[in-house]
Design a protein around this motif. Structure first.
Motif, short mmCIF file in Angstrom:
data_model
loop_
_atom_site.label_atom_id
_atom_site.label_comp_id
_atom_site.label_asym_id
_atom_site.label_seq_id
_atom_site.Cartn_x
_atom_site.Cartn_y
_atom_site.Cartn_z
N ARG A 299 69.32 -65.05 37.03
CA ARG A 299 69.35 -64.92 38.49
C ARG A 299 70.62 -65.52 39.05
O ARG A 299 71.12 -66.52 38.54
CB ARG A 299 68.11 -65.58 39.10
CG ARG A 299 66.83 -64.85 38.72
CD ARG A 299 65.63 -65.50 39.35
NE ARG A 299 64.43 -64.87 38.78
CZ ARG A 299 63.25 -65.46 38.73
NH1 ARG A 299 63.09 -66.66 39.23
NH2 ARG A 299 62.23 -64.84 38.21
N ASP B 11 55.21 -68.86 32.65
CA ASP B 11 54.37 -68.00 33.47
C ASP B 11 53.87 -66.80 32.68
O ASP B 11 52.67 -66.47 32.69
CB ASP B 11 55.14 -67.51 34.71
CG ASP B 11 55.57 -68.66 35.61
OD1 ASP B 11 54.80 -69.64 35.74
OD2 ASP B 11 56.67 -68.57 36.17
N ARG C 135 47.23 -58.93 35.25
CA ARG C 135 48.05 -57.82 34.74
C ARG C 135 49.11 -57.42 35.78
O ARG C 135 50.25 -57.13 35.43
CB ARG C 135 47.18 -56.63 34.37
CG ARG C 135 46.38 -56.83 33.10
CD ARG C 135 45.73 -55.53 32.65
NE ARG C 135 44.81 -55.73 31.58
CZ ARG C 135 45.14 -55.93 30.30
NH1 ARG C 135 46.40 -55.96 29.96
NH2 ARG C 135 44.21 -56.08 29.38
N ILE C 136 48.73 -57.42 37.05
CA ILE C 136 49.69 -57.11 38.12
C ILE C 136 50.77 -58.18 38.15
O ILE C 136 51.96 -57.87 38.22
CB ILE C 136 48.96 -56.97 39.47
CG1 ILE C 136 48.08 -55.72 39.47
CG2 ILE C 136 49.96 -56.97 40.62
CD1 ILE C 136 47.10 -55.66 40.62
N MET C 137 50.36 -59.45 38.09
CA MET C 137 51.33 -60.54 38.11
C MET C 137 52.22 -60.47 36.88
O MET C 137 53.44 -60.69 36.98
CB MET C 137 50.59 -61.89 38.16
CG MET C 137 49.85 -62.13 39.46
SD MET C 137 48.83 -63.61 39.38
CE MET C 137 50.09 -64.85 39.57
N ALA D 109 53.08 -57.84 35.10
CA ALA D 109 54.05 -56.74 35.25
C ALA D 109 55.18 -57.15 36.18
O ALA D 109 56.36 -56.88 35.91
CB ALA D 109 53.35 -55.49 35.77
N ARG D 110 54.84 -57.84 37.25
CA ARG D 110 55.87 -58.27 38.21
C ARG D 110 56.81 -59.30 37.56
O ARG D 110 58.02 -59.22 37.72
CB ARG D 110 55.19 -58.86 39.44
CG ARG D 110 56.16 -59.16 40.57
CD ARG D 110 55.48 -59.60 41.84
NE ARG D 110 54.74 -60.83 41.61
CZ ARG D 110 53.50 -61.05 42.04
NH1 ARG D 110 52.85 -60.14 42.71
NH2 ARG D 110 52.90 -62.18 41.80
N HIS D 111 56.27 -60.24 36.79
CA HIS D 111 57.10 -61.28 36.18
C HIS D 111 57.90 -60.76 34.99
O HIS D 111 59.01 -61.22 34.75
CB HIS D 111 56.25 -62.49 35.77
CG HIS D 111 55.83 -63.32 36.93
ND1 HIS D 111 56.65 -64.28 37.47
CD2 HIS D 111 54.70 -63.32 37.67
CE1 HIS D 111 56.03 -64.84 38.49
NE2 HIS D 111 54.85 -64.28 38.64
N GLU D 112 57.32 -59.81 34.26
CA GLU D 112 58.07 -59.25 33.12
C GLU D 112 59.24 -58.40 33.60
O GLU D 112 60.26 -58.30 32.92
CB GLU D 112 57.14 -58.41 32.23
CG GLU D 112 56.21 -59.25 31.39
CD GLU D 112 55.26 -58.42 30.56
OE1 GLU D 112 54.89 -58.89 29.46
OE2 GLU D 112 54.87 -57.31 30.98
N ASP D 113 59.10 -57.79 34.78
CA ASP D 113 60.17 -56.97 35.34
C ASP D 113 61.26 -57.79 36.01
O ASP D 113 62.37 -57.32 36.21
CB ASP D 113 59.62 -55.95 36.35
CG ASP D 113 58.82 -54.85 35.67
OD1 ASP D 113 58.98 -54.67 34.44
OD2 ASP D 113 58.04 -54.16 36.36
N ALA D 114 60.91 -59.02 36.38
CA ALA D 114 61.89 -59.88 37.08
C ALA D 114 62.93 -60.38 36.09
O ALA D 114 62.61 -60.61 34.92
CB ALA D 114 61.16 -61.06 37.72
N ARG E 172 44.21 -58.86 38.36
CA ARG E 172 45.20 -59.64 39.10
C ARG E 172 46.29 -60.18 38.17
O ARG E 172 47.48 -60.12 38.49
CB ARG E 172 44.49 -60.80 39.80
CG ARG E 172 45.40 -61.67 40.61
CD ARG E 172 44.61 -62.75 41.30
NE ARG E 172 45.50 -63.64 42.02
CZ ARG E 172 45.16 -64.84 42.43
NH1 ARG E 172 43.93 -65.29 42.23
NH2 ARG E 172 46.01 -65.60 43.05
#
Length: 147
Positions: A146, A82, A131-133, A135-140, A129
Motif C-alpha cells: 500500500r 486477518d 467468506r465475504i470478508m 474475499a475483500r481482504h484477499e483482493d486487497a 460473513r
C-alpha cells in the motif's frame, strides 16, 4: 474485660487460627519424595478408538466430523493475521455445523436438538460473513504494497 484483655484474646485467636491453617493446609500437600503422578490417558485422544465395535453411529459420525474439521483447519498460513484467522474460523465453523447436524439427526433431547439448529443457523450466517470478508481482504493489496 479491659481493652488490653480483648486485644490479647483476639491476638491469641489469630495466632491459633494461623497455626491451625498451617497444619491443615500441609495435610493436602504432596510428599516431595513421592514420584510425580502418571498420566494414564493416551496422548492422542482418538488412539485406540477408531472403529471400536462399541462406537455408536453418532460417535463414528462425530469422530469423522472432528477429523475433517481438524484437517481443514490445517491451513497454509499466508502471514496475514486477518486472512489466516478467517480461513481457520471458516473451517472451524463448518466443523461445528457438521457436529450440530449429527445432533439434530441422532439426538433425542429436544433442547439439545434446538440448540444444534440454532448453532447451524448462526454459524452458517457467520461463515457467509467471513467468506465475504475473506474475499475483500484477499483482493486487497498487502499492507507492505500500500502507498
Amino acid at each position: 474485660m479491659k481493652r488490653t484483655g480483648w486485644i490479647s484474646v483476639i491476638a491469641v485467636f489469630l495466632a491459633v487460627a494461623a497455626f491451625a491453617f498451617g497444619i491443615l493446609s500441609r495435610r493436602g500437600a504432596p510428599d516431595a519424595s513421592a514420584p510425580p503422578p502418571v498420566e494414564a490417558r493416551a496422548i492422542d485422544g482418538h488412539a485406540g478408538h477408531e472403529g471400536a465395535p462399541s462406537d455408536t453411529p453418532s460417535t463414528r459420525a462425530y469422530r469423522e466430523a472432528a477429523d475433517r474439521m481438524h484437517q481443514t483447519m490445517n491451513i497454509d498460513y499466508s502471514g496475514d493475521a486477518d486472512i489466516d484467522f478467517l480461513r481457520g474460523m471458516i473451517a472451524h465453523h463448518e466443523g461445528a455445523i457438521a457436529m450440530a447436524r449429527i445432533a439434530v439427526e441422532e439426538g433425542e433431547a429436544d433442547d439439545v436438538r434446538g440448540l444444534a439448529q440454532e448453532i447451524i443457523r448462526a454459524q452458517e450466517a457467520e461463515i457467509l460473513r467471513m467468506r465475504i470478508m475473506l474475499a475483500r481482504h484477499e483482493d486487497a493489496p498487502a499492507v507492505s504494497e500500500r502507498p
